[in-house]
Scaffold this motif. Structure first.
Motif, PDB file in Angstrom:
ATOM      1  N   MET A   1       0.722  -1.252  -0.057  1.00 19.96           N
ATOM      2  CA  MET A   1      -0.287  -0.187  -0.401  1.00 19.96           C
ATOM      3  C   MET A   1       1.333   1.008  -0.175  1.00 19.96           C
ATOM      4  N   ASN A   2       0.641   1.574  -0.652  1.00 19.47           N
ATOM      5  CA  ASN A   2       1.818   3.166  -1.273  1.00 19.47           C
ATOM      6  C   ASN A   2       0.467   3.862  -1.594  1.00 19.47           C
ATOM      7  N   LEU A   3       0.562   4.569  -0.150  1.00 21.80           N
ATOM      8  CA  LEU A   3      -0.586   5.853   0.412  1.00 21.80           C
ATOM      9  C   LEU A   3       0.272   7.074   0.232  1.00 21.80           C
ATOM     10  N   ASP A   4      -0.168   8.350  -0.495  1.00 24.33           N
ATOM     11  CA  ASP A   4       1.274   9.998   0.021  1.00 24.33           C
ATOM     12  C   ASP A   4       0.382  10.282   0.759  1.00 24.33           C
ATOM     13  N   LEU A   5       1.149  10.646   1.700  1.00 25.56           N
ATOM     14  CA  LEU A   5       0.471  11.071   2.685  1.00 25.56           C
ATOM     15  C   LEU A   5      -0.191  12.775   2.872  1.00 25.56           C
ATOM     16  N   ARG A   6       0.067  13.099   1.547  1.00 19.17           N
ATOM     17  CA  ARG A   6      -1.049  13.988   1.258  1.00 19.17           C
ATOM     18  C   ARG A   6      -1.939  14.202   1.111  1.00 19.17           C
ATOM     19  N   ILE A   7      -2.486  13.350   0.572  1.00 24.78           N
ATOM     20  CA  ILE A   7      -4.277  13.181   0.504  1.00 24.78           C
ATOM     21  C   ILE A   7      -4.709  13.100   2.075  1.00 24.78           C
ATOM     22  N   PRO A   8      -4.258  12.327   2.892  1.00 24.26           N
ATOM     23  CA  PRO A   8      -4.747  12.339   4.093  1.00 24.26           C
ATOM     24  C   PRO A   8      -4.756  13.878   5.177  1.00 24.26           C
ATOM     25  N   MET A   9      -3.868  14.260   4.742  1.00 20.92           N
ATOM     26  CA  MET A   9      -3.134  15.893   4.787  1.00 20.92           C
ATOM     27  C   MET A   9      -4.358  17.097   4.006  1.00 20.92           C
ATOM     28  N   GLY A  10      -5.056  16.682   3.468  1.00 19.73           N
ATOM     29  CA  GLY A  10      -5.094  17.389   2.371  1.00 19.73           C
ATOM     30  C   GLY A  10      -6.041  17.463   2.441  1.00 19.73           C
TER      31      GLY A  10
END
Length: 77
Positions: A1-10
């Motif tokens: 699972m390579n989730l970009d941390l910018r998505i939940p922070m945004g």
């Protein structure tokens, strides 16, 4: 699972901006709240700023996530 941390922070910034904007709009007819800020409604303006920032961060995160997926597909070939 390579989730970009910018998505939940945004998303977090977008939700905070939406709440701040909603509070500012709900209290726009209460001048007694905004006498110390020269009659301006800073909640609306900062809500817009934080909401736009959050949407930009989510957009950049989704773009980065798309690049990760594209690299994975190319590596499989």
């Amino acid at each position: 699972m390579n989730l970009d941390l910018r998505i939940p922070m945004g998303m977090m910034f977008s939700m905070a901006g939406a709440v701040l904007l909603a509070f500012g709009v709900a209290t726009r007819n209460r001048p007694d709240l905004y006498t110390r800020s020269f009659g301006m409604n800073p909640d609306v303006w900062w809500g817009v700023v934080v909401l736009v920032f959050g949407l930009i961060v989510v957009g950049l995160g989704r773009r980065g996530q798309g690049r990760i997926e594209l690299q994975k597909q190319r590596a499989k070939k």
